[in-house]
Design an enzyme around this catalytic site. Sequence first.
Site, PDB file in Angstrom:
ATOM      1  N   ARG A  51       0.846  -1.206   0.000  1.00 36.01           N
ATOM      2  CA  ARG A  51       0.000   0.000   0.000  1.00 36.01           C
ATOM      3  C   ARG A  51       0.876   1.249   0.000  1.00 36.01           C
ATOM      4  NH1 ARG A  51      -1.639   1.764   4.600  1.00 36.01           N
ATOM      5  NH2 ARG A  51      -2.239  -0.245   5.458  1.00 36.01           N
ATOM      6  N   TYR A 103     -16.224  16.773 -14.852  1.00 33.79           N
ATOM      7  CA  TYR A 103     -16.691  15.382 -14.854  1.00 33.79           C
ATOM      8  C   TYR A 103     -17.774  15.210 -13.784  1.00 33.79           C
ATOM      9  CZ  TYR A 103     -16.450  10.340 -14.288  1.00 33.79           C
ATOM     10  OH  TYR A 103     -16.769   9.028 -14.193  1.00 33.79           O
ATOM     11  N   ASP A 175      -7.304  18.872 -14.320  1.00 36.34           N
ATOM     12  CA  ASP A 175      -7.638  17.514 -14.740  1.00 36.34           C
ATOM     13  C   ASP A 175      -7.328  17.433 -16.240  1.00 36.34           C
ATOM     14  OD1 ASP A 175      -8.947  15.236 -15.732  1.00 36.34           O
ATOM     15  OD2 ASP A 175     -10.515  15.322 -14.209  1.00 36.34           O
ATOM     16  N   LYS A 200      -8.856   6.355 -19.000  1.00 33.76           N
ATOM     17  CA  LYS A 200      -9.223   6.870 -20.318  1.00 33.76           C
ATOM     18  C   LYS A 200      -8.055   6.728 -21.293  1.00 33.76           C
ATOM     19  CE  LYS A 200     -12.812   7.730 -17.835  1.00 33.76           C
ATOM     20  NZ  LYS A 200     -13.101   9.021 -17.224  1.00 33.76           N
TER      21      LYS A 200
HETATM   22  C1  LIG Z   1     -13.488   9.493 -15.956  1.00 29.27           C
HETATM   23  C2  LIG Z   1     -13.036  10.803 -15.492  1.00 29.27           C
HETATM   24  C3  LIG Z   1     -12.731  11.025 -14.144  1.00 29.27           C
HETATM   25  C4  LIG Z   1     -12.928   9.961 -13.078  1.00 29.27           C
HETATM   26  O1  LIG Z   1     -12.087   8.892 -13.285  1.00 29.27           O
HETATM   27  P1  LIG Z   1     -12.411   7.353 -12.848  1.00 29.27           P
HETATM   28  O2  LIG Z   1     -11.190   6.653 -13.292  1.00 29.27           O
HETATM   29  O3  LIG Z   1     -13.653   6.967 -13.594  1.00 29.27           O
HETATM   30  O4  LIG Z   1     -12.627   7.364 -11.390  1.00 29.27           O
HETATM   31  C5  LIG Z   1     -12.259  12.276 -13.774  1.00 29.27           C
HETATM   32  N1  LIG Z   1     -12.113  13.258 -14.690  1.00 29.27           N
HETATM   33  C6  LIG Z   1     -12.410  13.094 -15.990  1.00 29.27           C
HETATM   34  C7  LIG Z   1     -12.220  14.219 -16.938  1.00 29.27           C
HETATM   35  C8  LIG Z   1     -12.879  11.865 -16.432  1.00 29.27           C
HETATM   36  O5  LIG Z   1     -13.195  11.703 -17.723  1.00 29.27           O
END
Ligand SMILES: *Cc1c(COP(=O)(O)O)cnc(C)c1O
Length: 388
Positions: A51, A103, A175, A200
């Site tokens: 961890r 998001y 982000d 993604k």
């Molecule tokens: C999918 C997404 C998230 C969250 O990510 P997870 O891996 O689904 O928890 C945060 N920001 C953006 C822009 C996203 O597309």
Amino acid sequence: MHIEGLAQDTLCIHASQEPDPTSGAVMTPIALASTFVQNGPGEHKGYDYSRAGNPTRTALEGCLLALEGGKHAVAFGSGCAATSSVLLSLKSGDHVLVGDDVYGGTFRIFDKVLKPWGLDATFLDMTDPVKVRQAIGPRTRLIWLETPSNPMLKIFDIAAIAEIARKANIPLAVDNTFATPMLQRPLDFGASLVVHSTTKYLNGHSDVVGGAVIASDDAMAERLHFLQKSLGAVPSPFDCYMVLRGLKTLGVRMKQHVHNARILAEVLARHPQVERVFYPGLTSHAGYAMAARQMKGPGGMISFDLKGGLAAAVAFLKATRIFACAESLGGVESLAEHPAIMTHASLPAEARKALGIGDGFIRLSVGIENVEDLKQDLERGFHAARNT
Ligand SMILES: *Cc1c(COP(=O)(O)O)cnc(C)c1O
């Protein structure tokens, strides 16, 4: 390997991915061990418990920090875990300025999880950086934005907002999930933190859920490492390996995503059944000039308003064969979705309306298939929408 001076597409493949010194294995081994032997109490090779630290995770973190041009990277079990860990570095009573078009899950963390704990947030359109400066209050401790934003694909001026944040002595977190470091490096423009859902584009094959934060500053990274180990929202060694494997082709994948999306955005812009198209690579897009300045390409995401409302949108999404109707984005395969019903259902209806997410609003994640096939597939959707 000495990575200084190497280009991004080389870093994807080689940064922090040395052949294994014990066996010579060219691919990073998956270190599944939860614990590591110590020669004596406290005498270990840098790892004691998985961890707190794991060699496969270290390799992934090293690659991500090289790609984003950061000093430290901290990997998490999901993008949402990365986001909430950043926010848990704040205290009750603190205030965060957040881009209005984030998001859905990020909005939910602010609204439904941390608000009851006393974290205050203001959501605002950050297109005009002056408005950001005016919204900073005495308790503001973080600015958070996504650019391109989701799902309106608004472009915010990272350098201008980072400068405002710097003057106010507040960190800026970006982000960067939609752009990836291949197209945009927020730390180069003065941001303090970059957040990713590695689920993604970075992994790119829709078979891992993961997240990461890359920091430009030692103190903040130390705090994040502490939260990573203390909160425990860590990725498995196998998932770290999968993301590293996906990263190797990030360079070529992003080129093809952008190539295909540019062509499809033009097709949509000319289509008689389309009301409006949102794509930062179209000259008609409000953020076109800004995107050209801070991005190396406008990305692979397109949103558009289909004429005919909900019935037409549903018919469209049921008719396409290559564009699968699914949430998520950034995989090699093309996806289409309906934000009002799917990804952005956690947003209140008024907030969706204010942003422009109506019943005919569709978001595309353009994959890397042959673009002629994708064009034909969209036409299949339009044909079905016409007959509603
Ligand atoms: C999918 C997404 C998230 C969250 O990510 P997870 O891996 O689904 O928890 C945060 N920001 C953006 C822009 C996203 O597309």
